[in-house]
Design an enzyme around this catalytic site. Structure first.
Site, PDB file in Angstrom:
ATOM      1  N   ARG A 152      43.726 -54.501  13.569  1.00 59.29           N
ATOM      2  CA  ARG A 152      42.867 -54.119  12.301  1.00 59.29           C
ATOM      3  C   ARG A 152      43.346 -54.172  11.182  1.00 59.29           C
ATOM      4  NH1 ARG A 152      39.606 -53.038  15.941  1.00 59.29           N
ATOM      5  NH2 ARG A 152      38.537 -51.121  16.836  1.00 59.29           N
ATOM      6  N   HIS A 184      35.969 -61.875  12.753  1.00 60.32           N
ATOM      7  CA  HIS A 184      35.916 -60.319  13.601  1.00 60.32           C
ATOM      8  C   HIS A 184      35.104 -60.654  14.781  1.00 60.32           C
ATOM      9  CE1 HIS A 184      36.861 -55.832  14.533  1.00 60.32           C
ATOM     10  NE2 HIS A 184      37.248 -56.418  15.357  1.00 60.32           N
ATOM     11  N   GLU A 211      35.343 -54.103   6.202  1.00 63.28           N
ATOM     12  CA  GLU A 211      34.385 -55.108   6.713  1.00 63.28           C
ATOM     13  C   GLU A 211      32.927 -54.815   6.538  1.00 63.28           C
ATOM     14  OE1 GLU A 211      35.515 -55.673  11.144  1.00 63.28           O
ATOM     15  OE2 GLU A 211      36.986 -56.331  10.226  1.00 63.28           O
TER      16      GLU A 211
HETATM   17  O1  A2R Z   1      54.429 -47.699  18.911  1.00 63.28           O
HETATM   18  P1  A2R Z   1      54.340 -48.103  20.102  1.00 63.28           P
HETATM   19  O2  A2R Z   1      55.610 -48.244  20.918  1.00 63.28           O
HETATM   20  O3  A2R Z   1      53.511 -47.021  20.967  1.00 63.28           O
HETATM   21  O4  A2R Z   1      53.763 -49.321  20.484  1.00 63.28           O
HETATM   22  C1  A2R Z   1      52.259 -49.428  20.321  1.00 63.28           C
HETATM   23  C2  A2R Z   1      51.858 -50.552  18.857  1.00 63.28           C
HETATM   24  N1  A2R Z   1      52.108 -49.612  17.983  1.00 63.28           N
HETATM   25  C3  A2R Z   1      53.051 -49.130  16.512  1.00 63.28           C
HETATM   26  N2  A2R Z   1      53.964 -49.990  16.386  1.00 63.28           N
HETATM   27  C4  A2R Z   1      54.621 -50.218  15.391  1.00 63.28           C
HETATM   28  N3  A2R Z   1      54.490 -48.817  14.518  1.00 63.28           N
HETATM   29  C5  A2R Z   1      53.322 -48.343  14.581  1.00 63.28           C
HETATM   30  N4  A2R Z   1      53.129 -47.095  13.541  1.00 63.28           N
HETATM   31  C6  A2R Z   1      52.364 -48.576  16.033  1.00 63.28           C
HETATM   32  N5  A2R Z   1      51.778 -47.669  16.985  1.00 63.28           N
HETATM   33  C7  A2R Z   1      51.242 -48.476  17.323  1.00 63.28           C
HETATM   34  O5  A2R Z   1      50.934 -51.336  18.908  1.00 63.28           O
HETATM   35  C8  A2R Z   1      51.876 -50.529  21.578  1.00 63.28           C
HETATM   36  O6  A2R Z   1      53.058 -52.170  21.732  1.00 63.28           O
HETATM   37  C9  A2R Z   1      50.761 -51.396  20.958  1.00 63.28           C
HETATM   38  C10 A2R Z   1      49.463 -50.664  21.066  1.00 63.28           C
HETATM   39  O7  A2R Z   1      48.830 -51.231  21.967  1.00 63.28           O
HETATM   40  P2  A2R Z   1      48.297 -51.166  23.217  1.00 63.28           P
HETATM   41  O8  A2R Z   1      47.974 -49.187  23.103  1.00 63.28           O
HETATM   42  O9  A2R Z   1      47.736 -50.816  24.414  1.00 63.28           O
HETATM   43  O10 A2R Z   1      46.912 -51.806  22.809  1.00 63.28           O
HETATM   44  P3  A2R Z   1      45.675 -52.791  22.568  1.00 63.28           P
HETATM   45  O11 A2R Z   1      44.879 -52.731  23.802  1.00 63.28           O
HETATM   46  O12 A2R Z   1      46.984 -53.428  22.738  1.00 63.28           O
HETATM   47  O13 A2R Z   1      45.066 -53.110  21.411  1.00 63.28           O
HETATM   48  C11 A2R Z   1      45.531 -52.672  20.062  1.00 63.28           C
HETATM   49  C12 A2R Z   1      44.498 -52.839  18.742  1.00 63.28           C
HETATM   50  C13 A2R Z   1      42.968 -51.901  19.214  1.00 63.28           C
HETATM   51  O14 A2R Z   1      44.075 -50.099  19.471  1.00 63.28           O
HETATM   52  C14 A2R Z   1      42.629 -52.391  18.422  1.00 63.28           C
HETATM   53  O15 A2R Z   1      42.841 -51.511  16.979  1.00 63.28           O
HETATM   54  C15 A2R Z   1      42.967 -54.390  18.242  1.00 63.28           C
HETATM   55  O16 A2R Z   1      44.267 -53.898  18.457  1.00 63.28           O
HETATM   56  O17 A2R Z   1      41.450 -54.358  18.377  1.00 63.28           O
END
Ligand code: A2R
Length: 319
Positions: free
Chosen positions: A233, A280, A262
């Site tokens: 994002r 995007h 965007e």
């Molecule tokens: O931090 P963790 O252990 O919850 O790992 C998640 C990481 N993440 C972060 N890493 C560092 N600092 C943060 N504050 C933080 N918040 C989240 O991002 C996890 O490894 C990753 C998100 O993975 P998923 O929830 O499986 O999302 P996905 O399907 O990979 O999609 C990622 C993003 C979407 O939310 C859209 O914004 C874009 O890609 O399409």
């Protein structure tokens, strides 16, 4: 069978296949972009479900007294106030997994475009410069011997990492929680990751915690050979700091599919020769968008037929 009288609101634009699927199963009210909530109190009271492409703020949710479920088109749902929805027992769903491969494939393409300047090389050829001026300039950068740091190693991040393996690059990652099912090196802070790697790929959601976390300090740590790729994002990036870093050689190059505001890009970004930019499109193929559209519809059908959804967001996982 789904009650044909169940009314679904589509506030603004939605993928045509999702709209078609909804119309086959529900009574659909679609409003115009810019006038998303312009409907009568009587209609508002009838709406039990919403299908949206990532826009449903608290102010809109609170206008729909009978709302039960919001089905979001996209895995990122930062435009939907899922916390507020949960507080009103409104379930939110999204479209995880069905886009992992597409986004990961696009990420590899964008990375190579960025380091090897392939879009600029093609533009050079198409402009007839190969014949007139000779070979295109050698790319200053290469993917060879790079150390890639993934900011985010979730569903999509993991697919990106798997695809990077055959490129023989070193792979590390930063997330808040270490994964115990991978051999990649976990780094406990973003700044430490940026110091260790020369290529940073951001694939994290937009949350208050990730807002502008890729800042001047992180870019300085990435360094003059550094390449930054963003397929998560735009909200995660301080774009003014990024443009300055690209202009002044603080980092070497950037490949960007997502932007803070965007479809508006930061001033001067496209003038920079060390930027590869896409509008995007990471998940934007017909097959993948069709799968996402079907999941948007199926979540609503499942809810109204079975009282369960297929892919709730974490805030709604009780649903
Ligand atoms: O931090 P963790 O252990 O919850 O790992 C998640 C990481 N993440 C972060 N890493 C560092 N600092 C943060 N504050 C933080 N918040 C989240 O991002 C996890 O490894 C990753 C998100 O993975 P998923 O929830 O499986 O999302 P996905 O399907 O990979 O999609 C990622 C993003 C979407 O939310 C859209 O914004 C874009 O890609 O399409």
């Amino acid at each position: 069978m789904t009650d044909s009288k169940t009314t679904i609101l589509v506030p603004g634009r939605l993928h045509p296949r999702a709209l078609e699927g909804l119309k086959a199963a529900f009574h659909v009210i679609q409003t115009e972009p810019g006038a998303e909530m312009e409907l009568s109190a009587e209609d508002k009271a009838k709406i039990l479900g919403v299908a949206t492409a990532n826009r449903m703020p608290a102010e809109w949710i609170s206008q729909l007294p009978a709302l039960q479920v919001i089905s979001n088109f996209g895995v990122g749902y930062d435009g939907v106030d899922a916390g507020f929805a949960a507080g009103r027992s409104v379930i939110v769903t999204h479209t995880p997994d069905v886009l992992n491969d597409e986004v990961a494939d696009t990420t590899i393409g964008l990375l190579i475009n960025t380091v090897r300047r392939l879009p600029a090389a093609e533009a050079y050829l198409r402009a007839g410069k190969w014949q007139k001026e000779g070979p295109f300039a050698l790319s200053p950068l290469s993917l060879k011997n790079r150390h890639v740091g993934l900011l985010g190693l979730g569903r999509i991040g993991l697919e990106i990492a798997r695809r990077l393996e055959p490129f023989k690059v070193k792979i590390s990652y930063h997330t808040r929680n270490r994964r115990d099912d991978v051999a990649y090196t976990h780094v406990s802070s973003l700044i430490a990751l940026a110091e260790q790697v020369d290529t940073l790929i951001s694939i994290i959601p937009a949350t208050p915690e990730t807002h502008k976390i890729i800042n001047e300090e992180v870019l300085a740590a990435l360094g003059p050979n550094g390449v930054f790729i963003n397929v998560g994002r735009g909200a995660s990036v301080d774009e003014a700091a990024l443009v300055t870093a690209l202009k002044t050689g603080v980092i070497a190059a950037a490949g960007l599919d997502v932007f803070y505001d965007e479809p508006n890009l930061p001033e001067g970004l496209l003038d920079l020769p060390n930027v590869s930019a896409l509008p995007h499109v990471a998940s934007a193929s017909v097959p993948t968008r069709n799968d996402m559209a079907d999941l948007v519809v199926d979540n609503l059908i499942q809810w109204f037929e079975q009282g369960k959804v297929l892919t709730p967001v974490p805030e709604s996982s009780r649903g």
